[in-house]
Design an enzyme around this catalytic site. Structure first.
Site, PDB file in Angstrom:
ATOM      1  CB  SER A 175     -58.685  26.014  18.931  1.00 43.23           C
ATOM      2  OG  SER A 175     -57.571  26.296  18.242  1.00 43.23           O
ATOM      3  CG  ASP A 199     -54.713  19.414  15.293  1.00 47.87           C
ATOM      4  OD1 ASP A 199     -54.617  20.375  14.273  1.00 47.87           O
ATOM      5  OD2 ASP A 199     -55.239  19.733  16.358  1.00 47.87           O
ATOM      6  CG  HIS A 216     -57.596  22.562  14.938  1.00 54.16           C
ATOM      7  ND1 HIS A 216     -56.526  22.199  16.236  1.00 54.16           N
ATOM      8  CD2 HIS A 216     -57.906  23.744  15.229  1.00 54.16           C
ATOM      9  CE1 HIS A 216     -56.381  23.095  17.107  1.00 54.16           C
ATOM     10  NE2 HIS A 216     -57.211  23.985  16.662  1.00 54.16           N
TER      11      HIS A 216
END
Length: 264
Positions: A94, A216, A244
């Site tokens: 991320s 996602d 995610h």
């Protein structure tokens, strides 16, 4: 070295000449890599916590330094300098993908390759770009974190992870979220969701793997293609998965994609 390692609660694992550095995302710590790290024991593994997360030195956290991702990128550069290894393979989840990107742009000689899991250079919708969130939605999320941190954790966990096959992973992720320092986590969230590094994508010259889930809730699937169109030397993999956190919910597939990339 001791001071840097203590600051970021560095853990060294595995045996190998090549080093892999794992960097966690918002609301998490190095424990999130437990589902895939054991598959890379032929490498030297470096796991760490960003300052303000996990078992890092909370006294080292200063809002002025970490009000932009460059503060975290400079920590990463300092950590890599103290490892005294050959260029590393960096795996970022991320927002740590962007932290790794900024560090690699500034100090490319420290990196052999970069693997990004669920990355996004910008989370805010604009006329010609759909990052996934309207500004008011981000403000509402930040307000929830400030008013009811446990509620934020219980709200977010089932949205960001595919837990249908493994219900326990949702509870583990929620516990990880709620264990964070609330004030620091909120500041990290604000820095994360209002960051915009689209203009820097073309500056990343290190070989890069982008792993994106087909569904996602945080990063729309087309963001992966957006990045792939702008990073000069990259490979994009869209996993037929939800969530995610594929390294938690779909570890076998994530491991396979990483190993395939590393063989090239």
């Amino acid at each position: 070295m001791t001071q840097v390692f203590q600051r970021n609660a560095v853990t060294l694992l595995g045996k190998g000449e090549q080093t892999i550095v794992f960097a966690h995302g918002l609301g998490c710590n190095q424990d999130m890599w437990q589902y895939i790290s054991s598959s890379f024991q032929n490498y030297q593994l470096v796991l760490f916590d960003h300052v303000g997360s996990g078992k890092s030195d909370l006294t080292a956290y200063h809002s002025e330094k970490y009000n932009a991702l460059t503060g975290y990128a400079h920590d990463l550069i300092e950590l890599l300098e103290h490892l005294h290894t050959s260029p590393v393979i960096f795996v970022g989840h991320s927002i740590s993908s962007m932290i790794g990107m900024l560090a690699a742009i500034e100090r490319p000689e420290l990196f052999k390759s970069i693997i990004m899991i669920g990355p996004s250079p910008c989370y805010v919708n604009e006329e010609d770009y759909k990052g996934g969130f309207e500004q008011h939605e981000i403000h509402e999320l930040l307000d929830l974190m400030e008013m009811n941190f446990a509620g934020w954790a219980s709200y977010l966990a089932p949205l960001v992870i595919d837990y249908q096959q493994q219900p326990h992973v949702k509870d583990e992720l929620e516990a990880l979220f709620v264990s964070s320092n609330p004030r620091i986590a909120r500041e990290f969230a604000e820095v994360t969701f209002f960051s915009d590094y689209r203009a820097q994508l073309h500056e990343l010259t290190i070989p890069t793997l982008i792993i994106q889930c087909a569904e996602d809730s945080i990063v729309p699937v087309h963001v992966g293609q957006y990045m792939a169109d702008r990073i000069p030397n990259n490979e994009l993999v869209v996993m037929g998965a939800r969530g995610h956190y594929p390294h938690i919910s779909h570890p076998a597939a994530t491991i396979s994609h990483i190993k395939h990339f590393l063989k090239k």
